[in-house]
Design a protein around this motif. Structure first.
Motif, PDB file in Angstrom:
ATOM      1  N   GLU A 176      33.810  32.232  42.051  1.00 35.66           N
ATOM      2  CA  GLU A 176      34.014  33.213  43.120  1.00 35.66           C
ATOM      3  C   GLU A 176      34.659  34.480  42.574  1.00 35.66           C
ATOM      4  O   GLU A 176      34.306  35.589  42.976  1.00 35.66           O
ATOM      5  CB  GLU A 176      34.879  32.606  44.225  1.00 35.66           C
ATOM      6  CG  GLU A 176      34.101  31.595  45.049  1.00 35.66           C
ATOM      7  CD  GLU A 176      34.907  30.978  46.174  1.00 35.66           C
ATOM      8  OE1 GLU A 176      34.303  30.415  47.085  1.00 35.66           O
ATOM      9  OE2 GLU A 176      36.155  31.061  46.127  1.00 35.66           O
ATOM     10  N   ALA A 177      35.591  34.283  41.645  1.00 31.75           N
ATOM     11  CA  ALA A 177      36.220  35.452  41.016  1.00 31.75           C
ATOM     12  C   ALA A 177      35.142  36.284  40.324  1.00 31.75           C
ATOM     13  O   ALA A 177      35.109  37.514  40.450  1.00 31.75           O
ATOM     14  CB  ALA A 177      37.288  35.003  40.015  1.00 31.75           C
ATOM     15  N   ALA A 178      34.234  35.606  39.623  1.00 30.48           N
ATOM     16  CA  ALA A 178      33.171  36.319  38.913  1.00 30.48           C
ATOM     17  C   ALA A 178      32.260  37.046  39.901  1.00 30.48           C
ATOM     18  O   ALA A 178      31.858  38.191  39.661  1.00 30.48           O
ATOM     19  CB  ALA A 178      32.370  35.338  38.065  1.00 30.48           C
ATOM     20  N   THR A 179      31.956  36.400  41.023  1.00 29.87           N
ATOM     21  CA  THR A 179      31.119  37.039  42.042  1.00 29.87           C
ATOM     22  C   THR A 179      31.764  38.330  42.532  1.00 29.87           C
ATOM     23  O   THR A 179      31.127  39.374  42.615  1.00 29.87           O
ATOM     24  CB  THR A 179      30.961  36.112  43.276  1.00 29.87           C
ATOM     25  OG1 THR A 179      30.485  34.867  42.830  1.00 29.87           O
ATOM     26  CG2 THR A 179      30.012  36.706  44.281  1.00 29.87           C
ATOM     27  N   LEU A 181      33.759  40.136  41.057  1.00 28.91           N
ATOM     28  CA  LEU A 181      33.800  41.157  40.011  1.00 28.91           C
ATOM     29  C   LEU A 181      32.402  41.724  39.750  1.00 28.91           C
ATOM     30  O   LEU A 181      32.210  42.516  38.853  1.00 28.91           O
ATOM     31  CB  LEU A 181      34.384  40.565  38.723  1.00 28.91           C
ATOM     32  CG  LEU A 181      35.877  40.233  38.811  1.00 28.91           C
ATOM     33  CD1 LEU A 181      36.316  39.375  37.650  1.00 28.91           C
ATOM     34  CD2 LEU A 181      36.701  41.519  38.856  1.00 28.91           C
TER      35      LEU A 181
ATOM     36  N   PHE B  81      43.212  35.163  43.189  1.00 30.24           N
ATOM     37  CA  PHE B  81      43.229  33.814  43.737  1.00 30.24           C
ATOM     38  C   PHE B  81      44.599  33.179  43.554  1.00 30.24           C
ATOM     39  O   PHE B  81      45.363  33.532  42.660  1.00 30.24           O
ATOM     40  CB  PHE B  81      42.182  32.947  43.043  1.00 30.24           C
ATOM     41  CG  PHE B  81      40.783  33.294  43.452  1.00 30.24           C
ATOM     42  CD1 PHE B  81      40.129  32.547  44.402  1.00 30.24           C
ATOM     43  CD2 PHE B  81      40.135  34.377  42.895  1.00 30.24           C
ATOM     44  CE1 PHE B  81      38.846  32.866  44.791  1.00 30.24           C
ATOM     45  CE2 PHE B  81      38.854  34.708  43.274  1.00 30.24           C
ATOM     46  CZ  PHE B  81      38.209  33.950  44.226  1.00 30.24           C
ATOM     47  N   PHE B  98      35.899  41.774  32.395  1.00 29.12           N
ATOM     48  CA  PHE B  98      34.736  41.028  32.904  1.00 29.12           C
ATOM     49  C   PHE B  98      33.926  41.832  33.931  1.00 29.12           C
ATOM     50  O   PHE B  98      32.707  41.934  33.842  1.00 29.12           O
ATOM     51  CB  PHE B  98      35.188  39.707  33.523  1.00 29.12           C
ATOM     52  CG  PHE B  98      34.058  38.794  33.908  1.00 29.12           C
ATOM     53  CD1 PHE B  98      33.539  37.896  33.000  1.00 29.12           C
ATOM     54  CD2 PHE B  98      33.503  38.842  35.189  1.00 29.12           C
ATOM     55  CE1 PHE B  98      32.490  37.052  33.352  1.00 29.12           C
ATOM     56  CE2 PHE B  98      32.451  38.006  35.544  1.00 29.12           C
ATOM     57  CZ  PHE B  98      31.951  37.113  34.615  1.00 29.12           C
TER      58      PHE B  98
END
Lengths: 289, 365
Positions: A176-179, A181, B81, B98
């Protein structure tokens, strides 16, 4: 000091402890170390040259090649499906999920011979679809496709089974963090999900490899045992042994053992890496959970 | 970047409402805390703003732009998070970059620009030398800051933080909190923070949105919440609360407890409850009163247990000589509730606080 003195790893052990440890070594030696040692001794009984000669026999070479091909195909196919299945089962909750998780275990609990018989029942000349497929020129039983199917069935659970617990533990946060970002689905799969699970994945792949190379029961049923054509290494070993070619049989067995042990060795190496990374991971997640 | 939420609802499997008709406006540059007990829907609301959990109905607007149908990856909100969710297989520097690294080649900054941005963010989070370290090597506070830097790298103007201090020890918490507030002001961000710790929220945010059972119960600054809580729950959630049941009759609140003085009020007649903070009382010597004894002391304050016949309550006051005999309680200021709603006219969450607090005048007995 006190804690050290009372720990089980101290120098003073009780007689019961000593007996248990000795018994463990004796059992491991008898059950696990002795067989391969015997295999190697038997293989080299007539010297290294004879052993090598038996392995380079055309039927033997064909068996080795078939085993490598089947293993490679099974590993590629089952890794792809295994990753997909683990990902789906770990990241999503849907009706029937529990049934799927249980179904994936079937190849572990069902005897491979039964699996082989099922493929025969479906694809054999007397089977449900065998004749129809034969008419359009597709032969599955007693041919390489049958061997591949049998190998696929037997090795199906391993990638999923090693990945699933890890992926479940990792949860969806990193993805989810990657999404958020801005990463795309494929970018997340290749850049986050798989790298985060890489040691477990490698371990599963190697387990699949070892199992695929050594599979006997299911392959034995569907292959038809045709030397030089549908015999894999384990089948060829049986044929040789039954034909009283004991040096050749044990040489082939030794080669198979070396391949398997190399795989298992690599796997324990990766598992050690994984375990070294995991406790820290647990610590990261622990605060939030 | 302002956020506007209108009538947002979310059902989960089984039909349970985890968000129930939530409306909220967060103006540009605000620092808002979503507070409430576990299961109140705070995190769900935050995730709905980010687009991670779809809403069943309602409307979300960020910076005047409707978010319906816009996938989370295109919203450009910074999200931190609870457990930081750092990428374990990447170094701190690659974690931070990233969001830039994954951009399509046409809009991706050059390697040098990305490296410069990473260096700038590492300096901002005061970890300039840790770019090559892996997350496993960092302490909780450091990971937290890296997660923040990663969220800020793509230059979002809206920052969403889910329990960002939850896993930190108390000393680090305070420092990170102050630092975060400074960062918010310095970068001109709009920040929405989820926490179950009301003190933390009071400390860092301009405004608290109190949630309970998927609903927003009250949305105000700390002072207003304390002076005119919308429900007894808000009052109790924000701090230690003493509850005095009683009735209003002839313009007087008459407590049910013995040894508590009545006081005048303009609340309607009927069963009423007076809620106070432990320090909002005075003690008056009263031969017919209850016993009072000191039970604790912290700094300049002491706590006294006062017997009210059936029960005893603990009050707080500046340290002074212990009472020589029995005492009666005089309530200095109170919030009155009838049937769980503010009882006094004007004692309304959105009204001026000062007018409401002044209404209590101790009645000579």
């Amino acid at each position: 000091m006190n804690a050290l003195a009372s720990s089980p790893s101290s120098d003073r052990r009780s007689p019961a402890e000593i007996t248990l440890i000795a018994a463990t070594y004796a059992i491991v030696g008898l059950m696990l170390v002795l067989p391969p040692v015997l295999v190697f001794t038997e293989a080299l009984r007539s010297g290294l040259a004879a052993a090598l000669a038996s392995i380079t026999d055309p039927d033997a070479l064909s068996a080795i090649r078939l085993t490598l091909e089947m293993t490679a195909a099974a590993v590629i196919i089952n890794t792809s499906f295994g990753v997909l299945a683990a990902w789906l089962l770990a990241k999503y909750r849907f009706p029937g999920r529990g049934v799927l998780v249980a179904l994936i275990e079937i190849p572990i609990s069902v005897s491979p011979v039964v699996a082989g018989l099922v493929w025969l029942l479906l694809f054999g000349t007397q089977g449900w679809w065998g004749e129809a497929l034969n008419r359009i020129g597709v032969t599955i039983a007693f041919a390489t496709p049958g061997i591949l199917l049998a190998t696929l069935f037997v090795t199906f659970p391993f990638v999923t089974r090693t990945l699933l617990p890890l992926m479940e533990q990792q949860g969806r946060d990193a993805e989810e963090a990657a999404t958020l970002l801005g990463a795309s689905f494929w970018r997340i799969l290749w850049g986050v999900t798989l790298p985060e699970a890489r040691w477990a994945l490698l371990s599963g792949v190697l387990l699949t490899t070892a199992r695929a190379m050594g599979e006997f029961g299911a392959v034995s049923v569907v292959s038809g045992h045709i030397p030089g054509l549908t015999e894999t290494m384990p089948l060829h070993i049986e044929t040789l042994y039954n034909g009283y070619q004991s040096v050749a049989a044990f040489s082939m067995a030794a080669l198979l053992a070396i391949m398997a042990m190399a795989t298992v060795g690599m796997r324990s190496l990766f598992e050690a890496r994984m375990r070294r990374e995991e406790p820290r991971k647990a610590e990261t997640a622990g605060g939030g959970a | 970047m302002s956020v506007l939420i209108e009538n947002l609802a979310r059902h989960v499997a089984g039909g349970k409402l985890v968000l129930d008709d939530v409306s909220l406006h967060v103006p540009d540059g605000a620092f808002v805390a979503l507070v409430g007990p576990s299961g109140a829907g705070k995190t769900t609301l935050l995730r709905a703003i980010a687009g991670l959990d779809p809403a069943s109905s309602g409307h979300v607007e960020i910076d005047g732009r409707a978010m319906e149908g816009l996938p989370p990856r295109e919203r450009n909100v910074g999200f931190v998070f609870q457990n930081y969710a750092l990428f374990r297989h990447l170094t701190v520097a690659r974690n931070i970059s990233f969001g830039l690294d994954v951009r399509p080649r046409t809009s991706r900054p050059s390697r040098a620009e990305i490296d410069a941005k990473v260096a700038e963010l590492l300096a901002l989070i005061q970890l300039p030398d840790l770019g090559d370290a892996y997350p496993q090597r960092l302490s909780g506070g450091q990971r937290q800051r890296v997660a923040l830097a990663r969220a800020l790298a793509t230059g979002p103007r809206l920052l969403l933080l889910d329990e960002p201090f939850g896993a930190l020890d108390p000393m680090v918490r305070r420092a990170v909190r102050t630092w975060l507030r400074d960062l918010h002001d310095q970068l001109g961000l709009t920040t929405i923070l989820v926490t179950h710790d009301q003190e933390e929220a009071l400390d860092v945010a301009d405004r608290l949105v109190v949630m309970q059972d998927g609903r927003i119960v009250q949305d105000a600054d700390g002072e207003t919440l304390d002076a005119t809580p919308a429900t007894p729950f808000v009052m109790e959630f924000l701090g230690e609360t003493l509850r005095f049941p009683g009735v209003v009759s002839d313009g007087l609140f008459i407590p049910a407890d013995a040894h508590v003085s009545p006081f005048s009020t303009n609340a309607a007649e009927g069963a009423t409850e007076a809620l106070i903070r432990p320090h909002e009382v005075t003690l008056r010597a009263d031969a017919a009163g209850g016993a009072a004894k000191r039970v604790g002391r912290r700094g300049p304050l002491e706590r006294l247990a006062v017997s009210l016949g059936e029960r005893s309550v603990e009050i707080e006051r500046p340290v002074e000589a212990p009472p020589s005999g029995p005492v009666a309680l005089e309530i200095a200021q109170a919030r009155l509730f009838q049937n769980g709603k503010p009882a006094v006219e004007g004692n309304h969450p959105w009204s001026d606080a000062s007018a409401v607090l002044a209404d209590v005048v101790p009645e000579p007995v």
